[in-house]
Design an enzyme around this catalytic site. Structure first.
Site, PDB file in Angstrom:
ATOM      1  N   GLU A 157       0.883  -1.078  -0.114  1.00 51.63           N
ATOM      2  CA  GLU A 157       0.003  -0.092  -0.045  1.00 51.63           C
ATOM      3  C   GLU A 157       0.889   1.483   0.090  1.00 51.63           C
ATOM      4  OE1 GLU A 157      -4.095  -1.355   2.167  1.00 51.63           O
ATOM      5  OE2 GLU A 157      -2.735  -0.763   3.535  1.00 51.63           O
ATOM      6  N   CYS A 214     -11.015   2.857   6.145  1.00 46.43           N
ATOM      7  CA  CYS A 214     -10.363   3.994   6.648  1.00 46.43           C
ATOM      8  C   CYS A 214     -10.609   5.416   5.513  1.00 46.43           C
ATOM      9  CB  CYS A 214      -8.954   3.950   6.351  1.00 46.43           C
ATOM     10  SG  CYS A 214      -8.137   3.091   4.923  1.00 46.43           S
TER      11      CYS A 214
END
Ligand SMILES: [Zn+2]
Length: 648
Positions: free
Chosen positions: A333, A417
């Site tokens: 990520e 998130c």
């Protein structure tokens, strides 16, 4: 409650370890509560965010049982019996905090008793889940089998991945927003109790392991600003300085090996002040850099500034997608090596783009250089807006630059998130438009609306009239309460000066697009350009009018040849917007389409399409091609999409 009162209440609470900083950012942003946008681009988005996105996320927090985790923690404490964490990740607590932050910003601009009550009920559940000494992390307080194998039984036992300090960082940000919006300190009290425990446990001679996922640094600085207690600022600096250093660390077990440092993934391979490149998980990195900028401003730390400038040059010169997206590698990520920017597999997580936007907004306040606003604007209009559907209730996690039809926005994620992050940025977007110091006012972004601020104690009203980002004509009416001398710093965007980014990562193809012009009260002026701003210094009086005209032709962009995936291709921009080819406008197929350099590109207003956009039509050698703004793709179902189009 106002700040002075909060400081009085907290005075004497905890030992003062160092002096109050005398310094701060050289310019203060005009808060979003004092900037009212009344344009056709942002105002409807802010309203959709308030009326659709925030209620949608609040519902999802309940349905996904994130809120129930707080209740279960309270029950486990009261009954002295272990329970069971009922969602998937220990960092799910942070989604609740981020949503409270977003909702608080909404409350600050528009009273809403029902929303206020809803937040109070949530805050009561959070309060009940907090252990008596201030510890707050539902996954451990509930007990029972951990939601993930990497959540150990012991407090602070696996900071590399536990997110327990990350979670409370978002709590502190939410608390600062909530007290500012409501004057109530119910959430602030929880935050202070938590931060006092963290300050007792961590520091020189105590625990020195920093958080594996940064965020608490930003939160601690906001808590310092909300309370005036300098120990929170000191703790933020302590955590930043602890990165890459092994002294005093408690070892942890990673895949059967005993380790002290967390490595590049968590920006923990070397001390922060020695770091030269953006590496690892891109959200972690962005929050670290944003927090470090705050500390650099408050502590006038030149080593921090030098590190931030080196890392920034690495990102903007080698690792930034044309859309402002951040993160080439899905596997971790995060950041890939220099110039590796694959399009279809781009990660460019909405949160990473937001973290980098927040970092650049701080670099702008620190350096007062419009090159940072150029990056902010690129991220905001492209890489942030693409994270949210036009309807306001569908989200992207990665934001790719090409698609063969597999990407779809969804209402929620197991790892959620991004949705509350985009909500909190959108509600506070007006706060990024203006900044002021004692003798200067900075106009950083453009949209129709009005701002109230004060310069040297004199009230000042600024009013923008413009159809930005669709048109490049901007009129700014300057209205001081009495004649007032100051320098008006009007940002001349890099894209209007033939420079898409402040580096050689991208460049425009073809001749320059014409020159921006400025008029003051109808008369053309050519003020000096300082750090990307046209600086008009004079004694301003009510009724003065500045007109900025930014030529906004369609531009072709080429990437640095070192970017393999973009070779032989062009991207299309107009003003601050990046465009793309999407299936529905182009007969379904876009990957094989070609846009020769000789094709004529013309903008065309389409008020009926995608909530009103300017599309770009190709004629001549590429008839029939239609491009839409990148942020607006994937609003008509799954489809093919391409930002970088073959030139032949
Ligand atoms: Zn995210």
């Amino acid at each position: 409650m106002k700040k002075a009162l909060i400081i009085a209440v907290l005075a004497g609470c905890g030992a003062v370890l160092s002096s109050q900083p005398k310094a701060d950012y050289p310019a203060v942003p005009v808060p979003f509560t004092d900037v009212h946008l009344s344009d056709a681009f942002w105002a409807p988005r802010l309203e959709t965010n308030r009326a659709v996105t925030i209620p949608h996320i609040l519902r999802q927090l309940e349905e996904s049982r994130r809120v129930e985790n707080f209740q279960r923690a309270a029950i486990a404490m009261a009954s002295h019996a272990e329970g069971q964490f009922c969602s998937l990740y220990p960092f799910d607590d942070s989604d609740v905090y981020k949503t409270i932050e977003a909702a608080s910003y909404a409350l600050a601009t528009r009273p809403d008793p029902a929303l206020s009550k809803q937040l109070d009920a949530l805050i009561a559940k959070i309060a009940a889940s907090q252990e008596p000494d201030g510890y707050l992390y539902t996954a451990r307080t509930i007990g029972g089998p951990p939601p993930q194998p990497w959540v150990g039984k012991e407090r602070w036992s696996y900071l590399y991945m536990s997110h327990e300090l990350y979670n409370v960082g978002h709590l502190y940000e939410a608390a600062a927003a909530h007290v500012q919006a409501t004057g109530q300190r119910n959430l602030l009290d929880i935050a202070v109790k938590s931060a006092n425990l963290v300050a007792k446990e961590f520091g020189p001679g105590r625990r020195t392991n920093p958080p594996g996922h940064e965020e608490i640094e930003i939160g601690l600085v906001k808590l310092y600003r909300a309370t005036g207690d300098v120990k929170y600022l000191d703790l933020a600096k302590f955590f930043i300085d602890a990165r890459g250093r092994t002294e005093g660390r408690i070892p942890y077990d990673r895949d059967g090996k005993t380790e002290l440092l967390y490595g590049q993934y968590a920006q923990d391979d070397k001390p922060f002040v020695d770091q030269t490149e953006a590496v690892g998980h891109a959200v972690r990195a962005g929050y670290l850099y944003a927090g470090a900028a705050d500390v650099a401003a408050l502590r006038q730390d030149r080593a921090y500034v030098a590190a931030l400038e080196r890392i920034w040059a690495d990102v903007v010169g080698k690792k930034l997608y044309i859309t402002g997206g951040i993160g080439a590698e899905g596997e971790w990520e995060g950041y890939g090596p220099a110039y590796r920017l694959p399009n279809e597999t781009a990660y460019a997580e909405t949160c990473a783009n937001i973290a980098t936007f927040l970092w650049n907004s701080r670099m702008l306040r620190l350096g007062l250089d419009a090159k940072y606003a150029d990056v902010m604007e690129r991220i905001l209009y492209n890489g942030v807006l693409s994270g949210l559907s036009l309807s306001g209730d569908r989200f992207f996690y990665p934001n790719p630059l090409a698609s063969s039809g597999k990407h779809q926005r969804t209402p929620w994620f197991k790892c959620a998130c991004c949705p509350p992050n985009v909500a909190r940025v959108l509600t506070s977007v007006p706060g990024y438009f203006y900044a002021a110091s004692n003798d200067s006012v900075y106009v950083n972004l453009y949209a129709q609306g009005a701002a109230t601020l004060s310069v040297n104690g004199t009230p000042l009203r600024l009013r923008q009239q413009t159809e930005y980002p669709w048109k490049g004509e901007i009129a700014i009416e300057v209205e001081p309460a009495r004649p007032l001398a100051f320098g008006l710093h009007v940002r001349v965007p890099g894209w209007a000066q033939n420079r898409p980014v402040p580096s050689d990562l991208y460049s425009y193809v073809g001749p320059p697009a014409g020159t921006p012009t400025l008029r003051v009260n109808g008369e053309q002026v050519t003020p000096p350009i300082e750090k990307g701003y046209a600086v008009i210094a004079r004694t301003w009086k009510a009724g003065d009018r500045v007109e900025l005209s930014l030529p906004m032709p369609v531009r072709r962009v080429a990437a640095n040849p070192a970017v393999e995936d973009d070779r032989g291709r062009v991207a299309i921009e107009r003003g601050p917007l990046v465009y793309c080819l999407e299936g529905p406008d182009n007969g379904g197929e876009v990957a094989t389409r070609v846009l020769p350099d000789a094709a004529v590109l013309t903008p065309e207003a389409r008020p009926d399409l995608l909530n009103g956009v300017v599309v770009i039509k190709a004629a001549g050698e590429a008839p029939g091609l239609t491009l839409i703004p990148y942020y607006a793709w994937a609003n008509r179902g799954a489809s093919n999409m391409e930002v970088w189009i073959k030139r032949q």
